[in-house]
Every structure is written in structure tokens, then in C-alpha cells.
Design a protein around this motif. Structure first.
Motif, PDB file in Angstrom:
ATOM      1  N   LYS A   1       1.241  -1.499   0.356  1.00 28.21           N
ATOM      2  CA  LYS A   1       0.091   0.175  -0.015  1.00 28.21           C
ATOM      3  C   LYS A   1       0.830   1.442  -0.226  1.00 28.21           C
ATOM      4  CE  LYS A   1      -0.774  -0.287   4.682  1.00 28.21           C
ATOM      5  NZ  LYS A   1      -1.578  -0.512   6.154  1.00 28.21           N
ATOM      6  N   GLY A   2       0.736   2.441  -0.374  1.00 29.28           N
ATOM      7  CA  GLY A   2       1.003   3.617  -0.251  1.00 29.28           C
ATOM      8  C   GLY A   2       0.389   4.741   0.677  1.00 29.28           C
ATOM      9  N   ASN A   3       1.033   6.017   0.949  1.00 23.76           N
ATOM     10  CA  ASN A   3       0.506   7.086   1.766  1.00 23.76           C
ATOM     11  C   ASN A   3      -0.781   7.123   1.021  1.00 23.76           C
ATOM     12  OD1 ASN A   3       1.932   8.553  -0.459  1.00 23.76           O
ATOM     13  ND2 ASN A   3       1.931  10.195   0.847  1.00 23.76           N
ATOM     14  N   HIS A   4      -1.061   7.352  -0.453  1.00 28.13           N
ATOM     15  CA  HIS A   4      -2.586   8.405  -0.693  1.00 28.13           C
ATOM     16  C   HIS A   4      -2.682   7.462  -0.727  1.00 28.13           C
ATOM     17  CE1 HIS A   4      -0.804  11.636  -2.708  1.00 28.13           C
ATOM     18  NE2 HIS A   4       0.604  11.174  -2.926  1.00 28.13           N
ATOM     19  N   GLY A   5      -3.279   6.257  -0.128  1.00 26.94           N
ATOM     20  CA  GLY A   5      -4.766   5.678   0.558  1.00 26.94           C
ATOM     21  C   GLY A   5      -5.210   5.716   1.548  1.00 26.94           C
ATOM     22  N   ASN A   6      -3.491   6.361   2.549  1.00 23.67           N
ATOM     23  CA  ASN A   6      -4.468   6.412   3.755  1.00 23.67           C
ATOM     24  C   ASN A   6      -5.277   7.328   4.026  1.00 23.67           C
ATOM     25  OD1 ASN A   6      -1.812   5.282   4.366  1.00 23.67           O
ATOM     26  ND2 ASN A   6      -0.387   6.793   5.015  1.00 23.67           N
ATOM     27  N   ILE A   7      -6.415   7.081   5.393  1.00 21.85           N
ATOM     28  CA  ILE A   7      -7.815   7.635   4.857  1.00 21.85           C
ATOM     29  C   ILE A   7      -7.162   8.996   7.061  1.00 21.85           C
ATOM     30  CG2 ILE A   7     -10.123   7.071   5.995  1.00 21.85           C
ATOM     31  CD1 ILE A   7      -9.874   4.457   3.857  1.00 21.85           C
ATOM     32  N   GLY A   8      -8.019   9.593   6.965  1.00 25.45           N
ATOM     33  CA  GLY A   8      -7.983  10.747   7.720  1.00 25.45           C
ATOM     34  C   GLY A   8      -7.148  11.557   7.934  1.00 25.45           C
ATOM     35  N   GLY A   9      -6.099  11.642   6.335  1.00 20.64           N
ATOM     36  CA  GLY A   9      -5.208  12.764   6.262  1.00 20.64           C
ATOM     37  C   GLY A   9      -4.213  13.199   7.558  1.00 20.64           C
TER      38      GLY A   9
ATOM     39  N   LYS B   1      -2.167   8.390  11.476  1.00 24.17           N
ATOM     40  CA  LYS B   1      -1.894   7.661  12.415  1.00 24.17           C
ATOM     41  C   LYS B   1      -2.861   6.697  13.634  1.00 24.17           C
ATOM     42  CE  LYS B   1       2.864   8.500  11.069  1.00 24.17           C
ATOM     43  NZ  LYS B   1       3.782   8.199  11.777  1.00 24.17           N
ATOM     44  N   GLU B   2      -3.534   7.073  13.461  1.00 19.11           N
ATOM     45  CA  GLU B   2      -5.305   7.169  14.817  1.00 19.11           C
ATOM     46  C   GLU B   2      -5.794   5.796  13.803  1.00 19.11           C
ATOM     47  OE1 GLU B   2      -6.644  10.768  16.160  1.00 19.11           O
ATOM     48  OE2 GLU B   2      -4.568  11.347  15.922  1.00 19.11           O
ATOM     49  N   MET B   3      -5.866   5.702  12.286  1.00 20.32           N
ATOM     50  CA  MET B   3      -6.584   4.801  11.555  1.00 20.32           C
ATOM     51  C   MET B   3      -5.664   3.362  11.711  1.00 20.32           C
ATOM     52  SD  MET B   3      -8.876   7.009  10.734  1.00 20.32           S
ATOM     53  CE  MET B   3      -9.753   6.184   9.330  1.00 20.32           C
ATOM     54  N   HIS B   4      -6.549   2.660  12.287  1.00 20.93           N
ATOM     55  CA  HIS B   4      -6.155   0.818  11.763  1.00 20.93           C
ATOM     56  C   HIS B   4      -5.348   0.847  10.848  1.00 20.93           C
ATOM     57  CE1 HIS B   4      -6.028  -3.619  11.130  1.00 20.93           C
ATOM     58  NE2 HIS B   4      -6.443  -3.192  12.410  1.00 20.93           N
ATOM     59  N   PRO B   5      -4.172   0.055  10.665  1.00 20.82           N
ATOM     60  CA  PRO B   5      -3.445  -0.396   9.476  1.00 20.82           C
ATOM     61  C   PRO B   5      -4.004  -0.307   8.234  1.00 20.82           C
ATOM     62  CG  PRO B   5      -2.328  -1.079  10.923  1.00 20.82           C
ATOM     63  CD  PRO B   5      -3.151  -0.979  11.820  1.00 20.82           C
ATOM     64  N   GLU B   6      -5.330  -1.265   8.367  1.00 21.62           N
ATOM     65  CA  GLU B   6      -5.432  -1.757   7.327  1.00 21.62           C
ATOM     66  C   GLU B   6      -7.027  -0.107   6.309  1.00 21.62           C
ATOM     67  OE1 GLU B   6      -6.237  -6.746   7.858  1.00 21.62           O
ATOM     68  OE2 GLU B   6      -8.415  -5.138   8.553  1.00 21.62           O
ATOM     69  N   SER B   7      -6.953   0.220   7.260  1.00 24.04           N
ATOM     70  CA  SER B   7      -7.734   1.203   6.121  1.00 24.04           C
ATOM     71  C   SER B   7      -6.550   1.853   5.874  1.00 24.04           C
ATOM     72  CB  SER B   7      -8.046   2.416   7.664  1.00 24.04           C
ATOM     73  OG  SER B   7      -9.377   1.697   8.440  1.00 24.04           O
TER      74      SER B   7
ATOM     75  N   SER C   1       4.338   0.745   7.497  1.00 24.58           N
ATOM     76  CA  SER C   1       6.207   1.539   7.458  1.00 24.58           C
ATOM     77  C   SER C   1       6.140   2.823   6.078  1.00 24.58           C
ATOM     78  CB  SER C   1       6.821   0.594   7.513  1.00 24.58           C
ATOM     79  OG  SER C   1       6.430  -0.360   6.657  1.00 24.58           O
ATOM     80  N   ILE C   2       5.026   2.143   4.662  1.00 20.01           N
ATOM     81  CA  ILE C   2       4.876   2.846   4.027  1.00 20.01           C
ATOM     82  C   ILE C   2       4.432   4.228   4.221  1.00 20.01           C
ATOM     83  CG2 ILE C   2       4.519   2.724   2.099  1.00 20.01           C
ATOM     84  CD1 ILE C   2       4.286  -0.211   1.987  1.00 20.01           C
TER      85      ILE C   2
END
Length: 171
Positions: free
Chosen positions: A122-130, A134-140, A170-171
Motif C-alpha cells: 500500500k502507499g501513503n495516498h491510500g491513507n484515510i483520515g488525512g 496514524k490514528e486509523m487501523h493500518p488496514e484502513s 511503515s510505507i
């Protein structure tokens, strides 16, 4: 899918390596958008076909390794103002356009190869929550969701082996 004719030459076979990443699907610029992304991946798969056919004139090429290296989706909250620089919601990137494009690429590979191994990170652009991702579950993560949707669509296809290379945050 029609099965391909196995190449039974006795030479040591080679393995095709396909690299997919940084699509930023959903990003909108003057010369890029979701439709351009889909067209480029289709064109890429045509190049893979031509190169594979050329190489097969010399050695068997029975398998492909497809590496999806993240940032397949653009996301929505990665940087301020991003919502005004996308042409598709995260929902559409992850559940509609992304699966259609990635599944199409894997189907194209299945028309060329006896076995297709798919691995993804996964990449950082898929991160949810802006910034608070980091407060989100890693699978989110949008990339992770996209990959899981596509993996499920190929569960009953024995010629496709899919796995996650990195589950960490870590990505």
C-alpha cells in the motif's frame, strides 16, 4: 477466459515482471485524470504483450509477476485542497474505477501467461483520515481495500496467486 496454449519447450523459462504503481487514480491535472489512467494501463498491457511475444521467439515465458507498488489511488485527504484536485471520490477510486482497471490488467496478463503472481504494497495516498491517518487501523487504506476487492474477484481462478507483501504501516 480461454486457456492459453502451454509452451512446452525444454529451455529454461523466463518470468515476465510487470510493475504497476503511482497511478494516483482520481487525480485531476490538465493532462491527467481517471480516464487517462485507464487508457495508459491498457496501453501498458499492450506493450507487455508485444514484448512478451518478441521474447517468446527465443525462450519460453510462462509466468508473470505483477508488482503493485502503492499509490494506486489518489485519496482525498493527503494534502490541503486535494478534494478540488480529484475527479473521483475515494469510494469510486477504490470500489469502481480501481478494480475495473486493475482487474482488467490481470485479465490481460491471464491471456498471455499460464500463471500470474500478484503482490502488492500500500502507499501513503491510500491513507484515510488525512494527517491523523496514524490514528486509523493500518488496514484502513484505499490501496489495501482496492487490492482486497481485486483479490476476491480472482479467488476462484487457480492461475492467479495474490498476496500482500507488506501489511505494516511503515510505507
Amino acid at each position: 477466459l480461454l486457456p492459453i496454449t502451454p509452451d512446452k519447450r525444454g529451455q529454461t523459462p523466463e518470468i515476465a515482471v510487470l510493475v504497476l504503481g503511482d497511478w494516483q487514480l482520481g487525480k485531476k491535472t490538465p493532462d491527467y485524470n481517471s480516464d487517462v489512467c485507464a487508457a495508459r494501463i491498457k496501453e501498458y498491457m499492450q506493450v507487455v504483450k508485444r514484448l512478451t511475444e518478441n521474447r517468446r521467439a527465443h525462450v519460453p515465458v510462462r509466468e508473470a509477476r505483477v508488482y503493485c507498488l502503492g499509490d494506486m489511488v489518489e485519496g482525498e485527504l493527503i494534502f490541503p485542497g486535494q478534494a478540488h484536485r480529484i475527479d473521483a471520490s475515494l469510494f469510486r477510486q477504490v470500489t469502481v474505477d480501481g478494480p475495473k482497471i486493475l482487474q482488467g490488467a490481470i485479465y490481460d496478463a491471464l491471456t498471455l501467461f499460464e500463471k500470474v503472481h500478484v503482490a502488492w504494497v500500500k502507499g501513503n495516498h491510500g491513507n484515510i483520515g488525512g494527517r491523523s491517518y496514524k490514528e486509523m487501523h493500518p488496514e484502513s487504506n484505499g490501496d489495501a481495500m482496492l487490492y482486497e476487492i481485486v483479490r476476491q474477484r480472482f479467488e476462484d481462478e487457480p492461475r492467479v496467486a495474490a498476496r500482500v507483501l507488506c501489511r505494516s504501516d511503515s510505507i
